[in-house]
Design an enzyme around this catalytic site. Structure first.
Site, PDB file in Angstrom:
ATOM      1  N   ARG A  96       0.841  -1.205   0.000  1.00 16.58           N
ATOM      2  CA  ARG A  96       0.000   0.000   0.000  1.00 16.58           C
ATOM      3  C   ARG A  96       0.878   1.259   0.000  1.00 16.58           C
ATOM      4  O   ARG A  96       0.603   2.240  -0.694  1.00 16.58           O
ATOM      5  CB  ARG A  96      -0.916  -0.005   1.224  1.00 16.58           C
ATOM      6  CG  ARG A  96      -1.773   1.246   1.332  1.00 16.58           C
ATOM      7  CD  ARG A  96      -2.709   1.151   2.511  1.00 16.58           C
ATOM      8  NE  ARG A  96      -3.424   2.402   2.737  1.00 16.58           N
ATOM      9  CZ  ARG A  96      -4.338   2.563   3.694  1.00 16.58           C
ATOM     10  NH1 ARG A  96      -4.653   1.538   4.486  1.00 16.58           N
ATOM     11  NH2 ARG A  96      -4.944   3.719   3.862  1.00 16.58           N
ATOM     12  N   ASN A 150     -10.469  -4.681  -0.532  1.00 24.39           N
ATOM     13  CA  ASN A 150     -10.450  -3.583  -1.487  1.00 24.39           C
ATOM     14  C   ASN A 150      -9.638  -3.920  -2.720  1.00 24.39           C
ATOM     15  O   ASN A 150      -8.725  -4.750  -2.638  1.00 24.39           O
ATOM     16  CB  ASN A 150      -9.800  -2.350  -0.819  1.00 24.39           C
ATOM     17  CG  ASN A 150     -10.841  -1.511  -0.121  1.00 24.39           C
ATOM     18  OD1 ASN A 150     -11.957  -1.374  -0.593  1.00 24.39           O
ATOM     19  ND2 ASN A 150     -10.480  -0.952   1.002  1.00 24.39           N
ATOM     20  N   CYS A 172     -18.687  -2.499   2.296  1.00 23.72           N
ATOM     21  CA  CYS A 172     -17.810  -1.399   2.661  1.00 23.72           C
ATOM     22  C   CYS A 172     -18.428  -0.708   3.881  1.00 23.72           C
ATOM     23  O   CYS A 172     -19.631  -0.778   4.113  1.00 23.72           O
ATOM     24  CB  CYS A 172     -17.734  -0.422   1.483  1.00 23.72           C
ATOM     25  SG  CYS A 172     -16.761   1.046   1.804  1.00 23.72           S
ATOM     26  N   HIS A 202     -16.862   3.400  -2.965  1.00 22.34           N
ATOM     27  CA  HIS A 202     -15.954   4.552  -2.881  1.00 22.34           C
ATOM     28  C   HIS A 202     -16.266   5.565  -3.988  1.00 22.34           C
ATOM     29  O   HIS A 202     -15.425   6.405  -4.319  1.00 22.34           O
ATOM     30  CB  HIS A 202     -14.471   4.130  -2.962  1.00 22.34           C
ATOM     31  CG  HIS A 202     -14.009   3.397  -1.752  1.00 22.34           C
ATOM     32  ND1 HIS A 202     -12.703   3.085  -1.511  1.00 22.34           N
ATOM     33  CD2 HIS A 202     -14.691   2.903  -0.696  1.00 22.34           C
ATOM     34  CE1 HIS A 202     -12.594   2.436  -0.361  1.00 22.34           C
ATOM     35  NE2 HIS A 202     -13.790   2.308   0.153  1.00 22.34           N
ATOM     36  N   TYR A 256     -14.760   9.829  -0.538  1.00 25.01           N
ATOM     37  CA  TYR A 256     -13.807   9.612  -1.630  1.00 25.01           C
ATOM     38  C   TYR A 256     -14.032  10.552  -2.808  1.00 25.01           C
ATOM     39  O   TYR A 256     -13.169  10.740  -3.649  1.00 25.01           O
ATOM     40  CB  TYR A 256     -13.852   8.153  -2.096  1.00 25.01           C
ATOM     41  CG  TYR A 256     -13.184   7.227  -1.104  1.00 25.01           C
ATOM     42  CD1 TYR A 256     -13.915   6.648  -0.070  1.00 25.01           C
ATOM     43  CD2 TYR A 256     -11.814   6.982  -1.163  1.00 25.01           C
ATOM     44  CE1 TYR A 256     -13.290   5.833   0.869  1.00 25.01           C
ATOM     45  CE2 TYR A 256     -11.192   6.168  -0.244  1.00 25.01           C
ATOM     46  CZ  TYR A 256     -11.932   5.600   0.774  1.00 25.01           C
ATOM     47  OH  TYR A 256     -11.318   4.788   1.702  1.00 25.01           O
TER      48      TYR A 256
HETATM   49  C1  G6P Z   1     -12.398   3.379   4.645  1.00 30.91           C
HETATM   50  C2  G6P Z   1     -12.832   2.497   3.566  1.00 30.91           C
HETATM   51  C3  G6P Z   1     -12.020   1.258   3.487  1.00 30.91           C
HETATM   52  C4  G6P Z   1     -10.570   1.615   3.572  1.00 30.91           C
HETATM   53  C5  G6P Z   1     -10.300   2.280   4.870  1.00 30.91           C
HETATM   54  C6  G6P Z   1      -8.877   2.764   4.962  1.00 30.91           C
HETATM   55  O1  G6P Z   1     -13.281   4.054   5.256  1.00 30.91           O
HETATM   56  O2  G6P Z   1     -14.185   2.146   3.667  1.00 30.91           O
HETATM   57  O3  G6P Z   1     -12.315   0.619   2.274  1.00 30.91           O
HETATM   58  O4  G6P Z   1      -9.739   0.457   3.467  1.00 30.91           O
HETATM   59  O5  G6P Z   1     -11.124   3.402   5.075  1.00 30.91           O
HETATM   60  O6  G6P Z   1      -8.670   3.071   6.316  1.00 30.91           O
HETATM   61  P1  G6P Z   1      -7.153   3.123   6.834  1.00 30.91           P
HETATM   62  O7  G6P Z   1      -7.294   3.392   8.294  1.00 30.91           O
HETATM   63  O8  G6P Z   1      -6.548   1.782   6.513  1.00 30.91           O
HETATM   64  O9  G6P Z   1      -6.508   4.230   6.036  1.00 30.91           O
END
Ligand code: G6P
Length: 442
Positions: A96, A150, A172, A202, A256
């Site tokens: 990531r 995801n 989600c 998203h 998003y």
């Molecule tokens: C969200 C989304 C998820 C995503 C996550 C990331 O709200 O719904 O799909 O993976 O946030 O959160 P993070 O704490 O990993 O940045």
């Protein structure tokens, strides 16, 4: 036939698993889980042991007769499963971090599920989910696949398009997060709010917002001009919307959408993070370290509140609520990713969409019909095209198709820049891209 429900969770070593366990405990009376299997891969073995021990302590504290099993052997676990949930991150947070940093190093948005990051999360994930579906078809063909992995929408699209397993629901936490956020804004209980969601994962819009069955859309939209009110999730900081824009949009954007309707501000913000070494993956790595230290504590028998600092907070409510509604044929309304079948006229019938559905024993039934507002239809169709071409690239390993997907993404400025980023990201992720580098062991 054994009584109760068998749930198998692939990616069981995830820091989010205590969310899921909390949801199973909370809803045990309506969803009598008999067995919860947490599955991971060799690289996640230590995390699986830590999270699995906490899961066992949580269930023991709740004094429930649920067997918790931990294994790296997915196939042996899948036999007789009623629900298979998937929540895995191929390449973990290091992958990531590359998805965020490589595009940003070329002045293009780097984000977990949007732009080049979304393409590569899909390229790494789709071959794995298709292998999981093959195992499901063989070992538990009647099981529901509940996918959170995801990019959840693109993954659902790939399973619908490249397999014949129709019992898949993509999930989600953004919609439930938005409903909870709107309830908080209006200072009412979450149960009194319902939103008509339509769009993609998203990329979902609230077409109308109801408080006790009465539309409060105009009131909520006016509240979104305040930056404090305009995100609803912890991983994206609200920027506030221009009053004239948000009123003319006349729909509730999801967090998003800031990457699309505030491109410049969001890119500048992410570039600042990149230059300061604080891209989201780096922030999350520190959060994960804290969480796993907490999880190791043998006296911890609850989901720690620190987990709510993650963007995916509350997905367990979404997950177990969904599983319970399918199991009990509840016919309540929930926002999920499912086959369109005409719910949104301007999206192909056989594509995955994220819409409000009645949840029944035979699966989600969209309550949305007609089309998206003209002002948002084009962007949604463009993202759907991006999802479909990305999925095709993931399945074929075809370089040209991958460059096509990269270039048609609205956050990528040109084919030339896209090609530079593509080449760098293919090289950076080669160990997780066996379709593109077949000689590399899968
Ligand atoms: C969200 C989304 C998820 C995503 C996550 C990331 O709200 O719904 O799909 O993976 O946030 O959160 P993070 O704490 O990993 O940045």
């Amino acid at each position: 036939m054994k009584q109760g429900v068998k749930i198998v969770t692939i990616g069981g070593g995830s820091s989010y698993t205590p969310e899921l366990v909390e949801g199973v405990i909370k809803r045990y009376d309506e969803l009598p889980v008999r067995e919860l299997w947490l599955i991971d891969i060799e690289a996640g073995k230590e995390k699986l042991e830590i999270v699995g021990s906490l899961a066992k302590r949580m269930i023991e504290k709740a004094n429930l007769p649920i067997e918790v099993h931990l294994t790296l052997d997915r196939r042996s676990a899948l036999k007789g499963a009623d629900f298979v949930t998937t929540q895995f991150r191929v390449g973990l947070l290091d992958a990531r971090a590359k998805d965020e940093k490589i595009p940003l190093s070329h002045g293009v948005l780097g984000q977990e599920t949007n732009g080049p990051g979304g393409l590569f999360k899909g390229l790494r994930t789709i071959p794995v989910i298709l292998e999981i579906v093959k195992d499901i078809k063989e070992l538990c063909p009647d099981a529901w696949l509940i996918n959170f992995t995801n990019p959840a929408g693109m993954v659902t699209e790939a399973v619908l398009r490249y397999t014949d397993h129709k019992k898949i629901v993509g999930l989600c936490n953004v919609p439930i997060g938005i409903e909870m956020g709107v309830a908080k804004l209006l200072e009412v209980d979450h149960s009194r709010i319902r939103i008509d969601f339509a769009g993609l994962n998203h990329m979902v819009y609230g077409l109308d917002i109801y408080l006790d069955g009465v539309s409060v859309k105009d009131k909520v939209i006016n509240l979104l001009t305040n930056p404090e009110n305009s995100s609803f999730v912890k991983n994206i900081e609200g920027q506030g919307w221009e009053p004239e824009f948000i009123r003319a949009l006349n729909a509730l954007p999801c967090p998003y959408h800031m990457y699309y309707y505030k491109k410049d501000e969001m890119l500048q913000k992410e570039l600042k993070n990149f230059n300061e070494g604080t891209t989201r993956a780096e922030v999350v790595k520190k959060l994960e370290e804290e969480l796993f230290e907490l999880y190791k504590d043998p006296n911890l028998t609850i989901k720690p509140p620190q987990l709510e600092k993650r963007g995916g907070a509350y997905y367990s409510d979404a997950a177990v609520r969904l599983i319970s509604s399918i199991y009990n044929d509840k016919r309540d309304i929930q926002p999920v990713n499912t086959i369109n079948n005409g719910a949104i006229a301007s999206i192909p019938y056989d594509s995955a969409v994220e819409v409000s559905c009645v949840i029944t024993k035979e699966g989600p039934k969209p309550i949305i019909n007609g089309d998206l507002p003209v002002a948002v239809r084009g962007l949604v169709q463009q993202i759907k095209s991006f999802e479909r071409i990305s999925a095709e690239a993931a399945v074929t390993g075809n370089y040209d198709t991958a460059l096509l997907a990269m270039t048609i993404n609205p956050l990528v400025p040109s084919d030339k820049v896209g090609k530079t980023i593509l080449n760098e990201m293919l090289e950076a992720h080669k160990e997780h891209l066996p379709k593109f580098f077949p000689k590399v062991k899968a």
